[in-house]
Design a protein around this motif. Sequence first.
Motif: not given
Lengths: 323, 336
Positions: A189-195, A198, A223
């Motif tokens: 998911d997008v949020m997990v991908q961002a994590q 990071d 990114e």
Amino acid sequence: MADTKREVFLEVKNLRITYETKQGKVKAAENVSFRIHRGEFIGLSGESGCGKTTTALSLMHLLPKEGKVEEGVILFKGENILDYDTKKVEALRWRDISMVFQGAMNALNPVHKAIDQMITALRIHEDVTEQEAKERSLELIKSVGIDPARATSYPHELSGGMKQRLMIALALVCHPSIIIADEPTTALDVMVQAQILDLFNQLRDRTNLSVLLITHDLSVLAETCDRIIIMYAGRIVETGRTDTIFTMPEHPYTKKLISSFPSILVDKEIDFIPGNPPDLINPPSGCRFNPRCDFAVDRCRQEVPPLECENGHCVACWRRHEF
Amino acid sequence: MSDIILEARGIKKWFTVRSGLFSTIFKRTEPTYIRAVDGIDLKVKRGEIFCIAGESGCGKTTIARLIMRLETLTEGELWFDGDKISDMSESEFKKYRTRMQMIFQDPYGSLSNNMTVEDIIAEPLRIHNICRDECEVDERVRSALEDVGLNSPDEFVGRLPHELSGGQRQRVAVAAALVLNPDLLIADEPVSMLDVSMRGQILTLLLELRAKKNISIIIITHNLAVAKQLADRIAIAYLGKIVERGETKQIIDSPMHKYTKALVSVVPVPEIGVERNRILLTGETPNPISIPSGCRFHTRCPFVGDECSQKEPELLKMSDGREVACFKAQVSDAAN
């Protein structure tokens, strides 16, 4: 190259890989050359079937049995990995080069606890005691942002994001110099991908790790990576620094690829590349992009354009300077 | 003919979690439920492209399946073009089924491997007995193929799915959905399995179909960038509820609900050097078996207040016309 003073870790030269199939020989990768420096994040992108995963698998001797490296060298610390026998490759894997696969859910062994898998990997490659291995594993688990109390969980008790973090921890366990990450966030998911991204960025700041990040998602590369390699139909069409590739792409394919990539920041018209990627058993002659290219001329249909570099920005297009 | 093609009123879908034989016999436990869709109202206008977006587990696919009656409703009503379809028997519903069609995510799995393109597209016509004779079937198959941009039908009708590229397969799937001339098309992640260069082809096709046939489309996706290119209105779902809804541009350019804000802020973009205020949430979406009390998002919300864990915020209309279910956003909107 952006920073030639830095140590070159891995160099791929003129790699040519084919797959033997019933229909004929698939020319999956041709004339692929690139370098990875210490501490550098390289992105390898392109659409399905462009040869990005094939290239990555060959670095670790993991090609399926139909696949064959026909030509080329892969130099790691001055030695050609392709000449290694199974034993030497096994010593190299995980210790020096490790890999994070797509779909972490399936890459962890479901019948072993997460931490046990790390301890096993560590003890196969390094002569350490069980206790020492456990401590190092726990430390890594913490460093990827997982509560050490969850270390003794089985994979099915963990969420997708946690499993992917564990895969990264597992890949880091023997302190490799290079991690090959094949679509590490695609199933998330997008949020997990961002994590996870990071986490990669933190690793970049904290360590000297080099990463070869393979994904079709250009925005992920934008990114995280220092340099980007774009492949089309088995050949590299453009490489350069990330900002150059995104702001001044020169190959018509890269241009189209970037303009068809949707972004939430701007109101873009929907764009796409007409036609389909070529059949790699009988690829088009000359530049392989020519049947879909708006700017193709006779020369593009006859001669293969070489990858020519100017200030570290390399493009394989005959008409590079015409537009 | 009403302006609203589809309306959902308070629809819910709770799945029962099966417990083992042992615990059913010896323990008297309350059955546990997965509250996949937990009270959602929707109105989709004629000719509108409406998007339901959210992360996995937010219930977006279940909503689509409920509308198509592939799942039975636990509670709530569904209305299609002014008729209540949720209470109908299967035989009564059959004639509505031709008016709403669905396309799925995976063009490699959704087409039968051993059927030719012609058989695949003609199958719905034959099932619903729509054509007088085979000639008409053939005619409609060809015109459906042309509608989806496969312009020389003769070349395609005899092919098997493995002889097509991913983009062409998805076109055939769209053609099979369109051959019945539906009023509503539900597309569940129609492009997420396709390469970037192919995506645009399918998205353009959907836009053209809407322009030509005034068909309504519900797009289910996790990809906000795709939603932005395609949808007129968007609803953001979180754990079975809608947290924010409004015009797509409005919602994505200036989200009000904290969850939407966070989600939009972390979507990777292919632009370099753009300073963005990223709100990185920790953890993952809670399990829909044990949904948090009050606002469902309060366990992860960086701006959580006292009332958030006690009361569930309603989806209320803001001054600019959008709807938001967040106490803080509602207060700040009232203040302006």
